[in-house]
Write an enzyme that holds these catalytic residues in place. Sequence first.
Site, PDB file in Angstrom:
ATOM      1  N   LYS A 150       0.676  -1.325  -0.029  1.00 47.58           N
ATOM      2  CA  LYS A 150       0.101   0.040   0.012  1.00 47.58           C
ATOM      3  C   LYS A 150       0.962   1.356  -0.076  1.00 47.58           C
ATOM      4  O   LYS A 150       0.367   2.467   0.067  1.00 47.58           O
ATOM      5  CB  LYS A 150      -0.795   0.061   1.187  1.00 47.58           C
ATOM      6  CG  LYS A 150      -1.931  -1.024   1.164  1.00 47.58           C
ATOM      7  CD  LYS A 150      -2.766  -1.034   2.346  1.00 47.58           C
ATOM      8  CE  LYS A 150      -3.652  -2.705   2.426  1.00 47.58           C
ATOM      9  NZ  LYS A 150      -4.333  -2.958   1.456  1.00 47.58           N
TER      10      LYS A 150
ATOM     11  N   LYS B 122      -2.408 -16.301  -4.819  1.00 52.82           N
ATOM     12  CA  LYS B 122      -3.841 -15.866  -4.130  1.00 52.82           C
ATOM     13  C   LYS B 122      -4.668 -15.158  -4.947  1.00 52.82           C
ATOM     14  O   LYS B 122      -4.213 -14.377  -5.676  1.00 52.82           O
ATOM     15  CB  LYS B 122      -3.268 -15.016  -2.899  1.00 52.82           C
ATOM     16  CG  LYS B 122      -4.226 -14.906  -2.025  1.00 52.82           C
ATOM     17  CD  LYS B 122      -3.873 -13.798  -0.946  1.00 52.82           C
ATOM     18  CE  LYS B 122      -4.809 -13.249  -0.154  1.00 52.82           C
ATOM     19  NZ  LYS B 122      -4.635 -12.071   0.709  1.00 52.82           N
TER      20      LYS B 122
ATOM     21  N   LYS C 279      -8.571  -8.930  -4.465  1.00 59.39           N
ATOM     22  CA  LYS C 279      -9.093  -7.734  -5.213  1.00 59.39           C
ATOM     23  C   LYS C 279      -8.139  -6.740  -5.983  1.00 59.39           C
ATOM     24  O   LYS C 279      -8.390  -6.537  -6.988  1.00 59.39           O
ATOM     25  CB  LYS C 279      -9.967  -7.123  -4.215  1.00 59.39           C
ATOM     26  CG  LYS C 279     -10.879  -6.285  -4.679  1.00 59.39           C
ATOM     27  CD  LYS C 279     -11.701  -5.601  -3.451  1.00 59.39           C
ATOM     28  CE  LYS C 279     -10.870  -5.686  -2.211  1.00 59.39           C
ATOM     29  NZ  LYS C 279     -11.481  -6.100  -0.972  1.00 59.39           N
TER      30      LYS C 279
END
Length: 332
Positions: free
Chosen positions: A118, A196, A199
Site C-alpha cells: 500500500k 492468491k 481484489k
Amino acid sequence: MNKKRILTGDRPTGPLHLGHYVGSLKQRVDLQHEYETFVLIADIQALTDNFEDPDKVNRNVLEVALDYLAVGIDPKVATMCVQSAIPEIAELTVLYLNLVTEGRLKQNPTLKNEIREKGFAKSLPVGFLTYPISQAADITAFQANLVPVGEDQLPMIEQTRDIVKKFNALYGKTLVEPEAFLSKFPRLPGTDGKEKMGKSLGNVINISDPADVVLKKVMQMYTDPTRKRATDPGHVKGNPVFTYLDAFNPYTRDVEELKRKYEEGKIGDVAVKEALAEVLNKFLDPLRARRETYAENPKSVMKILKQGTEYAREVAHETVSAVKTAMKIKYW
Ligand code: TRP
C-alpha cells in the site's frame, strides 16, 4: 450450556470473491448452527487503508452484507454487525494498546506485506500500524473461541492470543483465548495462476458476478503454460482450473475423470474451462437468487444489520465491563 462462539469479519472495500468463500465464508455458513456466530463488517478497519475514500467503505457495507446473505449466513441464527457502531470495540482497542510493543506489531508478516503493497513504507499511519490490536478487540469483544480465517490472517490471531495471554496474566483470567480455524482450502489461487486471489490483484471471481462474467473470466484463466495443443499431456497440479474444480465440484469422480483426460491429452483447455464455468455458475445460481431477493429491499438488509449490531453491543458491553473491572478502572 452456552454455545461456543465464532467471530469473523471482512473489510467492506469491495465485493467478496470465491477466495473469501473458500477461506472463510463457507465455514461460517457450515458452523452457524453449531456455534453462536458473529459476522463483523469491519468498516473502521477498512478506513485504516481507505481513509481518503470514505464513500467506498460506505457503499460496500451493504454490498458485503448482501454477499453474506447470498452465501447463506442466516440472520435468524447468526449476528451480522457493523464495527463502527460498536464503540465497545474502540474502547477495548485503547485498553489493549499498552500490552503491545511497536516492535511486535512491525514483525507481523501480514502487516509487513500490506505496508509494502500500500506504499505505507515511508510514512505509516498509526491507525494502520495498530489495526491488529483493533482486530484483537473485534475477536475478544465477543469472547470468540474460534475464528475461521484464511491463512493470511494467522498472524492476526497470534497477535490476539498474545494480547489475551498478557491481559490474563497481568489482570486475572478475563478473556477467552481464541483459535484460528483454517479451511481445507486455505488459499484459492487467482484466475491468473498467482498464489492468491485478491481484489487488488485483479484476478478474482466475485460472488456477485453474473453468469456471463464468470464464463468470460474462466475462459481467460491461466492453465498449463507448457501445453501447446489439446493432444499434449497436460499438468493438473498448479493448474488453477483444476484447483477450482476441486473446490467447487461436489462430484469428485467427474473431476478425477477430467484430470485423467487432461493428463492423457484427451481433452482441450477450452472444454475443461467450459466445464468449470458450468460448475461455478451452478454453484453461484442459488446465491444469486438469494442476493437478488435481498437487494430488492436494501432497507430490510440495513435493518438486519442494525438489529444484529444492537445485540452485538450488549455482548461487547459485558466484555468491556469485565475488562474494566480486571484493570481496576470500574468505579461504579
Ligand atoms: N483483517 C480481516 C481481512 O482483512 C478482516 C477482519 C476484521 C477480521 N476483523 C476481523 C477477520 C476479526 C477475522 C476476525 O480480511
